[in-house]
Design a protein around this motif. Structure first.
Motif, mmCIF file in Angstrom:
data_model
loop_
_atom_site.group_PDB
_atom_site.id
_atom_site.type_symbol
_atom_site.label_atom_id
_atom_site.label_comp_id
_atom_site.label_asym_id
_atom_site.label_seq_id
_atom_site.Cartn_x
_atom_site.Cartn_y
_atom_site.Cartn_z
ATOM 1 N N PHE A 156 0.846 -1.202 -0.065
ATOM 2 C CA PHE A 156 0.036 -0.016 0.014
ATOM 3 C C PHE A 156 0.695 1.238 -0.027
ATOM 4 O O PHE A 156 1.976 1.099 0.358
ATOM 5 N N ARG A 157 0.095 2.379 -0.340
ATOM 6 C CA ARG A 157 1.130 3.724 -0.369
ATOM 7 C C ARG A 157 0.707 4.634 0.782
ATOM 8 O O ARG A 157 -0.657 4.568 0.972
ATOM 9 N N CYS A 158 1.423 5.098 1.110
ATOM 10 C CA CYS A 158 1.363 6.169 2.115
ATOM 11 C C CYS A 158 2.549 7.281 1.942
ATOM 12 O O CYS A 158 3.532 6.965 1.993
ATOM 13 N N GLY A 159 1.950 8.657 2.558
ATOM 14 C CA GLY A 159 3.138 9.634 2.637
ATOM 15 C C GLY A 159 2.878 10.327 3.866
ATOM 16 O O GLY A 159 3.573 10.106 4.744
ATOM 17 N N CYS A 160 1.971 11.379 3.701
ATOM 18 C CA CYS A 160 1.851 12.492 4.700
ATOM 19 C C CYS A 160 1.191 11.921 5.838
ATOM 20 O O CYS A 160 1.387 12.370 6.974
ATOM 21 N N ARG B 187 -10.433 1.906 -2.002
ATOM 22 C CA ARG B 187 -11.727 1.836 -1.779
ATOM 23 C C ARG B 187 -12.155 1.111 -0.664
ATOM 24 O O ARG B 187 -11.573 0.225 -0.514
ATOM 25 N N VAL B 188 -13.215 1.556 0.036
ATOM 26 C CA VAL B 188 -13.677 1.100 1.222
ATOM 27 C C VAL B 188 -15.159 0.721 0.826
ATOM 28 O O VAL B 188 -15.976 1.624 0.719
ATOM 29 N N ASN B 189 -15.547 -0.896 0.955
ATOM 30 C CA ASN B 189 -16.791 -1.211 0.579
ATOM 31 C C ASN B 189 -17.320 -0.618 -0.768
ATOM 32 O O ASN B 189 -18.207 0.008 -0.962
ATOM 33 N N GLY B 190 -16.463 -0.327 -1.867
ATOM 34 C CA GLY B 190 -16.519 0.064 -3.044
ATOM 35 C C GLY B 190 -16.588 1.514 -3.192
ATOM 36 O O GLY B 190 -17.050 2.139 -4.331
ATOM 37 N N VAL B 191 -16.348 2.251 -2.224
ATOM 38 C CA VAL B 191 -16.418 3.872 -2.567
ATOM 39 C C VAL B 191 -14.986 4.383 -2.126
ATOM 40 O O VAL B 191 -14.093 3.760 -1.164
ATOM 41 N N GLU B 192 -14.635 5.417 -2.914
ATOM 42 C CA GLU B 192 -13.399 6.000 -2.813
ATOM 43 C C GLU B 192 -13.132 6.704 -1.603
ATOM 44 O O GLU B 192 -13.966 7.487 -1.018
ATOM 45 N N LYS B 193 -12.069 6.423 -0.818
ATOM 46 C CA LYS B 193 -11.686 6.978 0.401
ATOM 47 C C LYS B 193 -10.118 7.390 0.683
ATOM 48 O O LYS B 193 -9.248 6.601 -0.039
ATOM 49 N N LEU B 194 -9.737 8.193 1.449
ATOM 50 C CA LEU B 194 -8.384 8.296 1.621
ATOM 51 C C LEU B 194 -7.876 7.334 3.114
ATOM 52 O O LEU B 194 -8.714 7.662 3.888
ATOM 53 N N ALA B 195 -6.998 6.432 3.136
ATOM 54 C CA ALA B 195 -6.921 5.437 4.163
ATOM 55 C C ALA B 195 -6.412 6.231 5.546
ATOM 56 O O ALA B 195 -6.873 5.794 6.550
ATOM 57 N N CYS B 196 -5.756 7.473 5.243
ATOM 58 C CA CYS B 196 -5.120 8.001 6.494
ATOM 59 C C CYS B 196 -6.447 9.053 7.206
ATOM 60 O O CYS B 196 -6.194 9.328 8.154
ATOM 61 N N LYS B 197 -7.660 9.197 6.384
ATOM 62 C CA LYS B 197 -8.380 9.986 6.896
ATOM 63 C C LYS B 197 -9.850 9.239 7.248
ATOM 64 O O LYS B 197 -10.779 10.064 7.504
#
Ligand code: SF4
Ligand code: SF4
Ligand code: FES
Length: 246
Positions: free
Chosen positions: A46-50, A61-71
């Protein structure tokens, strides 16, 4: 709490699988992914930066919906998948190559720097679009991009408006010219990109603004002009009645 993660490795040409892991409660999805990586499987990609919603690298995607993993906070049994409409390289890591090339095709950057003085008001006009973090969530949600990878797509077009409205850009017409083919007229205005954007940018209405500016500058939707010229709109009584009712 359980997290389900779609796993795939292009290099090994593996079957796609859904793996389930137990993780701590009350964490962001990014922290849960880090937990899985450190506790269960160091090969998880997985990718992460800030880690604070600024760099755009952790879009998933979380349950088919686009999200930022850190937020985004993890809910029990959430299914985590890579964003759609692009090549998956490893687990949640996708290729960004093609989408970046669309920015070049659309020339959606400063093409020629004018010497105009920029006021605070001028800055405000491009503020919203300037907040794009290139996370690609909008491309993942776009049904037109899903079927046509030549479509310039939401963030390229949003950036087009940003530079068309930028007083520093002395050749905005060039940008408008570059987005006529596979661009603004191909969008269905469905608005999925607007819903997907974590920065509250509204690519759909940006595209509508670009259409208006295009028409004002003599451009037109070529598919409509071809349609009009092949269809005689005259009501020369081919209908056998007056369609206006008098
Ligand atoms: S509004 Fe246009 S650019 Fe946005 S998702 Fe729909 S088709 Fe794609
Ligand atoms: S417009 Fe929004 S969803 Fe699209 S890349 Fe930019 S920040 Fe991400
Ligand atoms: S890690 Fe940068 S936006 Fe999530």
């Amino acid at each position: 709490m359980k997290i389900k993660i779609k796993r795939y490795n292009k290099e090994k040409n593996e079957q796609t699988t859904i793996e389930e892991y137990s993780v701590n409660h009350n964490e962001t999805i990014l922290n849960s992914l880090i937990e899985v990586k450190t506790k269960y499987d160091n090969s998880l990609g997985f990718r992460c930066g800030c880690k604070s919603g600024v760099c755009g690298s952790c879009a998933i995607r979380v349950n088919g919906v686009e999200k930022l993993a850190c937020k985004t906070h993890l809910e029990d049994e959430d299914l985590i998948e890579p964003i759609k409409n692009t090549e998956v390289l490893k687990d949640l890591i996708v290729s960004l190559h093609h989408e970046e090339s669309l920015l070049k095709i659309g020339h959606t950057f400063l093409n020629s720097n004018s010497l105009e003085t920029i006021t605070k008001e001028d800055e405000k006009k491009i503020d919203r679009q300037s907040n794009c973090i290139l996370c690609q969530s909008c491309y993942s949600s776009c049904p037109v991009y899903e079927v046509n990878k030549e479509f310039l797509g939401p963030y390229t077009l949003t950036r087009a408006l940003r530079y068309v409205n930028d007083k520093k850009e002395s050749a905005p017409l060039e940008i408008l010219k570059n987005i006529q083919t596979n661009g603004i007229w191909d969008c269905t205005l469905c608005g999925y990109c607007t819903i997907a954007c974590p920065q509250f940018i509204d690519p759909k209405s940006d595209i509508m603004s670009l259409r208006m500016k295009s028409v004002q500058n003599g451009f037109e939707d070529k598919s409509l002009s071809a349609f009009n010229s092949s269809f005689d709109l005259g009501f020369n009584n081919d209908f056998g009645f007056n369609p206006n009712g008098f």
